[in-house]
Structure formats: C-alpha cells, structure tokens
Design an enzyme around this catalytic site. Structure first.
Site, PDB file in Angstrom:
ATOM      1  N   HIS A 139      -5.602  11.694  -4.949  1.00 46.22           N
ATOM      2  CA  HIS A 139      -6.762  11.812  -4.414  1.00 46.22           C
ATOM      3  C   HIS A 139      -7.466  12.889  -4.725  1.00 46.22           C
ATOM      4  O   HIS A 139      -7.891  13.549  -3.747  1.00 46.22           O
ATOM      5  CB  HIS A 139      -6.634  11.422  -2.896  1.00 46.22           C
ATOM      6  CG  HIS A 139      -5.871   9.938  -2.558  1.00 46.22           C
ATOM      7  ND1 HIS A 139      -4.549  10.057  -2.578  1.00 46.22           N
ATOM      8  CD2 HIS A 139      -6.468   8.714  -2.615  1.00 46.22           C
ATOM      9  CE1 HIS A 139      -4.185   8.767  -2.228  1.00 46.22           C
ATOM     10  NE2 HIS A 139      -5.329   7.975  -2.237  1.00 46.22           N
ATOM     11  N   ASP A 178      -0.496  13.958  -4.966  1.00 42.10           N
ATOM     12  CA  ASP A 178      -1.402  13.274  -4.227  1.00 42.10           C
ATOM     13  C   ASP A 178      -2.454  13.141  -5.364  1.00 42.10           C
ATOM     14  O   ASP A 178      -3.165  14.082  -5.983  1.00 42.10           O
ATOM     15  CB  ASP A 178      -2.279  14.163  -3.257  1.00 42.10           C
ATOM     16  CG  ASP A 178      -3.304  13.180  -2.318  1.00 42.10           C
ATOM     17  OD1 ASP A 178      -3.610  12.177  -3.075  1.00 42.10           O
ATOM     18  OD2 ASP A 178      -3.885  13.692  -1.519  1.00 42.10           O
ATOM     19  N   CYS A 213      -5.496   4.669  -6.952  1.00 43.09           N
ATOM     20  CA  CYS A 213      -4.479   5.902  -6.528  1.00 43.09           C
ATOM     21  C   CYS A 213      -3.094   5.167  -6.860  1.00 43.09           C
ATOM     22  O   CYS A 213      -2.243   5.982  -7.138  1.00 43.09           O
ATOM     23  CB  CYS A 213      -4.586   6.053  -5.013  1.00 43.09           C
ATOM     24  SG  CYS A 213      -4.707   5.011  -3.990  1.00 43.09           S
TER      25      CYS A 213
END
Length: 447
Positions: A338, A336, A111
């Site tokens: 993820h 994000d 990430c």
C-alpha cells in the site's frame, strides 16, 4: 462523439482517484517498527538476533533504524540486507491502461495481486539465485520518510488536476538511479545482478511483461474479474499458476506452479506438474479460522516461516493484503504493497531498482491476521519435494487443542479420491475457537 466524451471523463476520474489514493496511502506509510532485543527474528527461514552485548533488560525494544548505533550479537545488518533484498512490488500510477479499461493505477484495489507478485518473485529468487543471495546495494537505501513522500504526493495531486483541466497528460518524473553501478570485480557478481534485474523486469507494469499486473488482470478476466475489482488470495494463486504456465521466457520454463485444492496437496499431481523433475512452486490456499483467525494456528505459522523453502504468505487484514515474510514473538513481519509509486519503464537496460526494494520492515500482531491466506513453498526437484512433504507433515500434526491441520498431503492423484473425502477436508481449516469474542492481543509498539 459522445463515446469520446465519456472516455475523457473516465480518464479524468482515473487520474483524480489515482492522485487521491497516492495521498491517502502515503500518509499511513511510515511508522518506525519496534523490534525486541531479546527475541530472535525469523525471515523466510533465516534467524537473526538483535540483543545488545551489555543489555540485561528483558523488556527493552528498539527500532530497525536504531540498531545501527548499538553493539549487538549477531549481524543486524544481515537482517536489514536480507529483508531489503526481497523484491517489493507496490501500487503504481500512470502505467499503460489495464486490459478492458482506462485504469492506469492499481491504488486501492490491487494489493492482493501485488502480494501475489511478491511471493512469486521470492520463489524465482530462490530458483535462480538461491536463498543466500542479497542485493549489493541493499544497505544504501534510505528508510522511507512519510513527510517527504506525503508532500511529494500532494504536489502530484495538484499537478495532475491542473493537467487534467487543461486536457494535457500529467508528466511523471522517472526516478533517477542515485547509486553508481560500480565495477564488479568478479564475473559472478555481474551475472547475479543481471539475473536480479531480469526477475524484477518480469513484474514490470506494462502489457508486454510476463508476470506484470496487466497480464494478471487479463488472466483474471477468465474468472470474471476486472481491473478495479478486489482479488482474494486463492484467486490470485490460480492466476499466478496460469501466468507462469503461459510465460514464454526460457528461464521460466524450468519451473511450474501447483495450487492445492480443498486444503490438500496430492503428491502425484505435484510430480505430474513438474515433468523432468523441474522445480515447483506450491501455493496452498487455506483458511486459518472462521470469521477471525484462530490463535491455535500461531505456532504453525511460525513453524512454516522458519523454513528456508517457505516463500511466504499472501495474507493480511480484512480487505487489506500484505506479504508475510517472518515473525518475532507473536507478531508477523510483512512487506506492505500500500505505497503508491510512479511507473518505471523496465524495458530499458538500466532502469532504477531502488523502488523495487523496501528498507523498512513492518510488524502486525498475529491476532489481527485475516484467516484467509495462501501459503507458498519452493521445491527444486522431486527429491526436494519428498523431503518438504515429510517435514511439513510432521509440522501439520494437530495438537491436543486442534481438531484438524491447516492442510494435508495425500499420495496419489486428486481424482483417485472419492468426493466425500474432498468435501470433508473443506472443513479442516475451520477450527472452532473456544475463546470469547474480543480477546485479542494488543497493538505492537510504534516508536
């Protein structure tokens, strides 16, 4: 023979873990983010207002999707188009094995590398297309749907396991471009779209791409990092610098990356980094507190995200990296990484762009931010850098509550200063927090 068997086990393990992460991260992906109608929203230097014309309620909130149904002052579509136009780089699966490993997915560990790619992509958008550029298809993307994605991920989990047991390679369906190219009426539109596509292709997940995860992992190996390791924001900043320095594309030769040391930007070193007055990306690793974020830095973070030459922040929560791009009130807006998506072959001329753009902004209270982060700025030439350093020096002036600024600008070269000065500055970001532990703001509202 034994080695071959071990490799097969590792490949099977990698596939199972990739599929599991796919389901795990998909489940937590989509929640509708609430925005206040009565507070401005800042996105990388742009300001947007969501207040409804006849709305007199001081506390009402709404979601980004719900704004379409209301008459508002300002341009809500402008915010949605601007946000969606930023390049979104997420976990991917089933790409070629990473250097020194059999790993074919960065789910669960990549990430921070993805957040680093996003801040670099924003700098390249500024450098090549300018801050006012937006993607023509940005408003056509549908909001991400958890149920649809989760069921799809579950099906992929089953098919991956079945294919692995049979000793066959799992088949990955390539995304199909839903929107037709459409005839652009002006040559400039064609040129801008070509540049947009080129920038995205530099971050493709293949050994041949210049800024892709394969290249970043390879460069990280020199620092003792391997595929599957977790990378911090400061380490990623140095990896990005090496990647840009060693890029061979002529369009990347007109830009350099400078990484600050000891929370200090040395102006002479910045200028030396950019011969012939080329553009410079400033990456400044800082720590905005001790074990937890210091609330005194909130106004500082909001100030820098209000600047058009700010390219965002590589940050997040502990062990969970995000790419911060804006704020509303005391909450940060972020992209994000993820979200596990299928590998896209960017070597084809018409590869689909939809999965590289996110239509769903997310928010997080500033109080939950990890203090370790890397702040980024883009300077187009030496004159622009002088303006940036002067403006940021004013913002960095500590308040009565603060002991030290987050970072500082110094004239001259780093080597011109004594070691004692550098050691003192290492302590600057660690502002003592006089508040009692546990006094944090509440979670943001999810509708």
């Amino acid at each position: 023979m034994e080695t071959k068997g071990t490799d097969e086990v590792e490949k099977l393990k990698s596939k199972v873990m990739s599929a599991w992460h796919n389901v795990k991260y998909s489940w937590a992906l989509k929640s509708k983010t609430a925005f206040s109608r009565n507070s401005p929203v800042f996105l990388l230097g742009k300001c947007y207002h969501f207040k409804a014309v006849d709305d007199e309620s001081p506390t009402e909130s709404c979601t980004a999707e719900a704004l379409d149904d209301d008459i508002v002052t300002g341009n809500v579509d402008g915010f949605r188009k601007d946000f969606t136009s930023r390049v979104w780089l997420t976990y991917r699966e089933e790409f070629p094995a990473l250097p020194g490993s059999t790993i074919t997915s960065d789910c669960g560990w990549g990430c921070t590398l993805r957040a680093g790619q996003m801040i670099l992509a924003q700098a390249l958008l500024l450098h090549i297309l300018g801050r006012d550029w937006t993607w023509s298809e940005a408003l056509t993307l549908e909001p991400l749907d958890t149920e649809t994605w989760t069921s799809s991920a579950a099906r992929r989990l089953v098919s991956t396991l079945e294919a692995s047991i049979q000793g066959e390679r799992a088949q990955v369906t390539q995304p199909i471009c839903a929107a037709a190219q459409g005839g652009a009426e002006e040559a400039d539109s064609y040129l801008q779209e070509a540049y947009h596509r080129t920038i995205v292709s530099w971050f493709g997940d293949a050994p041949s791409t210049q800024l892709g995860i394969h290249r970043l992992v390879q460069l990280g190996m020199a620092s003792g990092k391997r595929a599957g390791d977790w990378y911090g924001p400061a380490v990623v900043a140095h990896i990005l610098r090496k990647a840009v320095d060693e890029a061979v594309d002529a369009r990347l030769k007109g830009i350099s990356v400078y990484v600050a040391q000891d929370c200090t930007v040395y102006s002479a070193d910045v200028i030396d980094t950019a011969p012939d007055s080329r553009a410079v990306i400033l990456l400044i690793p800082v720590r905005l507190g001790g074990e937890k974020i210091n609330p005194e830095y909130l106004s500082f973070v909001k100030s820098i995200l209000s600047l058009e030459y700010c390219i965002g922040i590589i940050g997040g929560k502990p062990k969970q990296a995000y790419y911060f791009v804006g704020f509303q009130d005391d909450s940060l807006i972020y992209m994000d990484p993820h979200y596990c998506q299928s590998f896209v072959d960017v070597s084809t001329s018409d590869f689909p762009l939809q999965s590289f753009h996110c239509p769903s902004p997310k928010k997080m209270p500033f109080s939950k931010m990890d203090p370790s982060c890397t702040i980024g700025f883009y300077s187009k030439n030496v004159e622009h850098y002088e303006r940036i350093s002067n403006e940021l020096s004013k913002i960095l002036q500590p308040s009565l509550k603060e002991k030290y600024p987050a970072f500082t600008f110094m004239k001259g070269h780093r080597k011109d200063y004594e070691l004692s000065v550098a050691v003192e500055k290492r302590e600057w970001p660690f502002i003592r927090d006089t508040r009692k532990a546990g006094t944090t703001s509440g979670d943001f509202v999810l509708l």
